[in-house]
Design a protein around this motif. Structure first.
Motif, PDB file in Angstrom:
ATOM      1  N   MET A   1      36.155  54.600  45.648  1.00 16.44           N
ATOM      2  CA  MET A   1      35.837  53.179  45.788  1.00 16.44           C
ATOM      3  C   MET A   1      36.845  52.364  44.987  1.00 16.44           C
ATOM      4  SD  MET A   1      32.189  51.332  45.102  1.00 16.44           S
ATOM      5  CE  MET A   1      31.969  49.579  45.317  1.00 16.44           C
ATOM      6  N   ARG A   2      37.416  51.339  45.601  1.00 18.07           N
ATOM      7  CA  ARG A   2      38.410  50.519  44.911  1.00 18.07           C
ATOM      8  C   ARG A   2      37.747  49.714  43.800  1.00 18.07           C
ATOM      9  NH1 ARG A   2      37.909  45.242  46.608  1.00 18.07           N
ATOM     10  NH2 ARG A   2      36.745  44.888  48.539  1.00 18.07           N
ATOM     11  N   PRO A   3      38.498  49.387  42.754  1.00 15.95           N
ATOM     12  CA  PRO A   3      37.917  48.601  41.657  1.00 15.95           C
ATOM     13  C   PRO A   3      37.614  47.176  42.106  1.00 15.95           C
ATOM     14  CG  PRO A   3      39.945  49.725  40.986  1.00 15.95           C
ATOM     15  CD  PRO A   3      39.867  49.828  42.477  1.00 15.95           C
ATOM     16  N   ASN A   4      36.646  46.555  41.450  1.00 15.89           N
ATOM     17  CA  ASN A   4      36.366  45.150  41.682  1.00 15.89           C
ATOM     18  C   ASN A   4      37.507  44.343  41.074  1.00 15.89           C
ATOM     19  OD1 ASN A   4      35.326  42.393  41.209  1.00 15.89           O
ATOM     20  ND2 ASN A   4      33.375  43.236  41.887  1.00 15.89           N
ATOM     21  N   ARG A   5      38.153  43.523  41.874  1.00  9.83           N
ATOM     22  CA  ARG A   5      39.345  42.820  41.416  1.00  9.83           C
ATOM     23  C   ARG A   5      39.087  41.936  40.202  1.00  9.83           C
ATOM     24  NH1 ARG A   5      43.210  38.235  44.132  1.00  9.83           N
ATOM     25  NH2 ARG A   5      45.025  38.693  42.847  1.00  9.83           N
ATOM     26  N   LEU A   6      37.935  41.291  40.169  1.00 13.06           N
ATOM     27  CA  LEU A   6      37.652  40.396  39.044  1.00 13.06           C
ATOM     28  C   LEU A   6      37.473  41.181  37.749  1.00 13.06           C
ATOM     29  CD1 LEU A   6      35.406  37.603  40.552  1.00 13.06           C
ATOM     30  CD2 LEU A   6      37.865  37.978  40.679  1.00 13.06           C
ATOM     31  N   ARG A   7      36.850  42.333  37.841  1.00 13.24           N
ATOM     32  CA  ARG A   7      36.730  43.170  36.646  1.00 13.24           C
ATOM     33  C   ARG A   7      38.116  43.598  36.159  1.00 13.24           C
ATOM     34  NH1 ARG A   7      31.445  44.397  35.693  1.00 13.24           N
ATOM     35  NH2 ARG A   7      29.992  44.548  37.451  1.00 13.24           N
ATOM     36  N   GLN A   8      39.017  43.863  37.075  1.00 12.05           N
ATOM     37  CA  GLN A   8      40.379  44.237  36.699  1.00 12.05           C
ATOM     38  C   GLN A   8      41.088  43.084  35.990  1.00 12.05           C
ATOM     39  OE1 GLN A   8      41.953  45.588  40.598  1.00 12.05           O
ATOM     40  NE2 GLN A   8      42.403  47.516  39.576  1.00 12.05           N
ATOM     41  N   ILE A   9      40.965  41.898  36.543  1.00 15.16           N
ATOM     42  CA  ILE A   9      41.626  40.724  35.957  1.00 15.16           C
ATOM     43  C   ILE A   9      41.131  40.490  34.533  1.00 15.16           C
ATOM     44  CG2 ILE A   9      41.804  38.206  36.102  1.00 15.16           C
ATOM     45  CD1 ILE A   9      41.863  38.533  39.165  1.00 15.16           C
ATOM     46  N   TRP A  10      39.821  40.558  34.346  1.00 14.47           N
ATOM     47  CA  TRP A  10      39.273  40.353  33.005  1.00 14.47           C
ATOM     48  C   TRP A  10      39.685  41.470  32.055  1.00 14.47           C
ATOM     49  CZ3 TRP A  10      34.330  39.062  36.042  1.00 14.47           C
ATOM     50  CH2 TRP A  10      34.313  37.691  36.332  1.00 14.47           C
ATOM     51  N   ALA A  11      39.775  42.691  32.558  1.00 13.07           N
ATOM     52  CA  ALA A  11      40.195  43.812  31.711  1.00 13.07           C
ATOM     53  C   ALA A  11      41.629  43.613  31.222  1.00 13.07           C
ATOM     54  CB  ALA A  11      40.071  45.127  32.474  1.00 13.07           C
ATOM     55  N   GLU A  12      42.411  42.889  32.016  1.00 11.91           N
ATOM     56  CA  GLU A  12      43.802  42.593  31.640  1.00 11.91           C
ATOM     57  C   GLU A  12      43.911  41.360  30.761  1.00 11.91           C
ATOM     58  OE1 GLU A  12      45.597  42.228  35.462  1.00 11.91           O
ATOM     59  OE2 GLU A  12      45.425  44.373  35.912  1.00 11.91           O
ATOM     60  N   GLY A  13      42.771  40.746  30.444  1.00  9.69           N
ATOM     61  CA  GLY A  13      42.770  39.589  29.567  1.00  9.69           C
ATOM     62  C   GLY A  13      43.139  38.284  30.235  1.00  9.69           C
ATOM     63  N   ARG A  14      43.026  38.237  31.562  1.00 14.93           N
ATOM     64  CA  ARG A  14      43.377  37.022  32.300  1.00 14.93           C
ATOM     65  C   ARG A  14      42.140  36.306  32.803  1.00 14.93           C
ATOM     66  NH1 ARG A  14      45.916  37.840  36.960  1.00 14.93           N
ATOM     67  NH2 ARG A  14      45.537  40.084  37.173  1.00 14.93           N
ATOM     68  N   ALA A  15      42.311  35.040  33.144  1.00  8.44           N
ATOM     69  CA  ALA A  15      41.221  34.238  33.702  1.00  8.44           C
ATOM     70  C   ALA A  15      41.245  34.309  35.221  1.00  8.44           C
ATOM     71  CB  ALA A  15      41.345  32.788  33.249  1.00  8.44           C
ATOM     72  N   VAL A  16      40.097  34.098  35.824  1.00 12.09           N
ATOM     73  CA  VAL A  16      39.950  34.126  37.282  1.00 12.09           C
ATOM     74  C   VAL A  16      39.988  32.705  37.828  1.00 12.09           C
ATOM     75  CG1 VAL A  16      38.341  34.610  39.175  1.00 12.09           C
ATOM     76  CG2 VAL A  16      38.684  36.297  37.358  1.00 12.09           C
ATOM     77  N   LEU A  17      40.803  32.500  38.858  1.00 11.64           N
ATOM     78  CA  LEU A  17      40.870  31.221  39.562  1.00 11.64           C
ATOM     79  C   LEU A  17      40.117  31.389  40.881  1.00 11.64           C
ATOM     80  CD1 LEU A  17      44.628  30.301  38.951  1.00 11.64           C
ATOM     81  CD2 LEU A  17      42.610  29.703  37.579  1.00 11.64           C
ATOM     82  N   ASN A  18      39.049  30.628  41.009  1.00  7.07           N
ATOM     83  CA  ASN A  18      38.129  30.796  42.126  1.00  7.07           C
ATOM     84  C   ASN A  18      38.189  29.613  43.088  1.00  7.07           C
ATOM     85  OD1 ASN A  18      35.733  32.056  43.447  1.00  7.07           O
ATOM     86  ND2 ASN A  18      34.662  30.249  42.675  1.00  7.07           N
ATOM     87  N   GLY A  19      38.297  29.910  44.382  1.00  8.45           N
ATOM     88  CA  GLY A  19      38.201  28.893  45.424  1.00  8.45           C
ATOM     89  C   GLY A  19      36.780  28.869  45.962  1.00  8.45           C
ATOM     90  N   TRP A  20      36.429  27.792  46.667  1.00  9.16           N
ATOM     91  CA  TRP A  20      35.021  27.583  47.057  1.00  9.16           C
ATOM     92  C   TRP A  20      34.938  27.134  48.502  1.00  9.16           C
ATOM     93  CZ3 TRP A  20      31.192  28.594  43.510  1.00  9.16           C
ATOM     94  CH2 TRP A  20      29.892  28.193  43.821  1.00  9.16           C
ATOM     95  N   CYS A  21      34.008  27.699  49.243  1.00 12.04           N
ATOM     96  CA  CYS A  21      33.813  27.336  50.646  1.00 12.04           C
ATOM     97  C   CYS A  21      32.442  26.691  50.858  1.00 12.04           C
ATOM     98  CB  CYS A  21      33.924  28.566  51.545  1.00 12.04           C
ATOM     99  SG  CYS A  21      35.590  29.216  51.722  1.00 12.04           S
ATOM    100  N   ASN A  22      32.452  25.432  51.253  1.00  9.10           N
ATOM    101  CA  ASN A  22      31.227  24.727  51.652  1.00  9.10           C
ATOM    102  C   ASN A  22      31.054  24.700  53.167  1.00  9.10           C
ATOM    103  OD1 ASN A  22      32.042  22.572  49.039  1.00  9.10           O
ATOM    104  ND2 ASN A  22      30.134  23.684  49.060  1.00  9.10           N
ATOM    105  N   ILE A  23      32.148  24.923  53.886  1.00 12.72           N
ATOM    106  CA  ILE A  23      32.167  24.790  55.340  1.00 12.72           C
ATOM    107  C   ILE A  23      32.043  26.170  55.990  1.00 12.72           C
ATOM    108  CG2 ILE A  23      33.507  23.985  57.324  1.00 12.72           C
ATOM    109  CD1 ILE A  23      34.926  22.052  55.356  1.00 12.72           C
ATOM    110  N   GLY A  24      31.162  26.286  56.954  1.00 10.74           N
ATOM    111  CA  GLY A  24      30.933  27.561  57.623  1.00 10.74           C
ATOM    112  C   GLY A  24      32.001  27.882  58.644  1.00 10.74           C
ATOM    113  N   SER A  25      33.134  28.368  58.166  1.00 11.50           N
ATOM    114  CA  SER A  25      34.248  28.686  59.061  1.00 11.50           C
ATOM    115  C   SER A  25      34.972  29.923  58.562  1.00 11.50           C
ATOM    116  CB  SER A  25      35.231  27.511  59.131  1.00 11.50           C
ATOM    117  OG  SER A  25      36.452  27.899  59.714  1.00 11.50           O
ATOM    118  N   ALA A  26      35.025  30.963  59.389  1.00 14.80           N
ATOM    119  CA  ALA A  26      35.740  32.175  59.012  1.00 14.80           C
ATOM    120  C   ALA A  26      37.228  31.897  58.862  1.00 14.80           C
ATOM    121  CB  ALA A  26      35.512  33.264  60.061  1.00 14.80           C
TER     122      ALA A  26
END
Length: 256
Positions: A1-26
């Motif tokens: 199983m591949r690692p969770n990317r966010l856990r990897q980023i935090w393990a490297e001491g970096r912050a996560v930049l998160n985007g947000w979807c309000n619109i129902g569009s793939a």
């Protein structure tokens, strides 16, 4: 199983930049995810998104490197489990106000004996691998939202919930709870003091902290304040930003 990317980023001491979807569009979710965000959150609470749309959006985000999070509409076990079975890498749960609600939320995210999540990872098992059942409890991220007066009062107890990965702050609801208007990106001392209380509690408990912002400048301030994840803006806001170009065109036409 591949690692969770966010856990990897935090393990490297970096912050996560998160985007947000309000619109129902793939396609909208895929377009946003391909801009380089570390994660994309599909908003099932205030976003105009149903289950089928959420599933399609998770599939679209899955074609990119971004992690896929889902904010569910409420602390509803069935809804939480369906989001995870659909392949979400983590869940954000709104309006968690006390330790019992936090425990119920985490339990819905974890298979026994750590929780009571029902087994049936329909898409999750397909995309995360055959060992998903055995690895899921350490893979899936569980973020509770502290955004009520009761939640703020109980912050130190909420963060001690076993299996909870972090706290995500909803500034608008928290502002309402503090007796102010539901504003974003506020410099109000009472709001910032509430942020600091939650940050301190999370740091003591070893949890990550995320916050919703609507501008690059404020997101940068929040990272400097100690947050581990910032939502910079949402698809609907980016779409509305097109008014600038429209305004320029109207001024040009009026000047002719």
């Amino acid at each position: 199983m591949r690692p969770n990317r966010l856990r990897q980023i935090w393990a490297e001491g970096r912050a996560v930049l998160n985007g947000w979807c309000n619109i129902g569009s793939a396609f909208g979710a895929e377009t946003l995810a391909r801009q380089g965000w570390d994660s994309i959150t599909v908003d099932g609470q205030h976003g105009l998104i149903g289950y089928a749309e959420m599933l399609a959006m998770l599939q679209a985000i899955g074609t990119t490197e971004a992690a896929a999070l889902v904010r569910v509409s409420w602390n509803n076990p069935g809804e939480i489990m369906r989001a995870l079975d659909a392949g979400a890498d983590g869940v954000i749960c709104p309006m968690v106000s006390n330790p019992a609600e936090a425990e119920a939320f985490v339990g819905a995210c974890r298979y026994p004996p750590a929780g009571y999540r029902s087994f049936g990872p329909t898409r999750a098992g397909l995309v995360h691998g055959a060992d998903y059942a055995g690895q899921s409890n350490g893979y899936v991220l569980a973020f509770a939202m502290i955004e009520t007066a009761e939640g703020l009062e109980n912050a130190r107890e909420i963060v001690t919930t076993p299996g909870l990965d972090g706290i995500y702050i909803g500034p608008s609801d928290l502002s309402l709870a503090l007796g102010g208007p539901p504003t974003q990106d506020s410099e109000d001392p009472m709001r910032l003091a509430a942020f600091d209380k939650i940050l301190a509690a999370c740091k003591t408990a070893g949890l990550k902290t995320g916050v919703h912002t609507t501008s690059v400048a404020y997101a940068q301030k929040m990272l400097e304040r100690g947050f581990d994840l910032v939502t910079v803006a949402a698809d609907a806001r980016y779409l509305a930003a097109g008014r600038r170009e429209l305004g320029e065109m109207r001024k040009w036409l009026e000047a002719r």
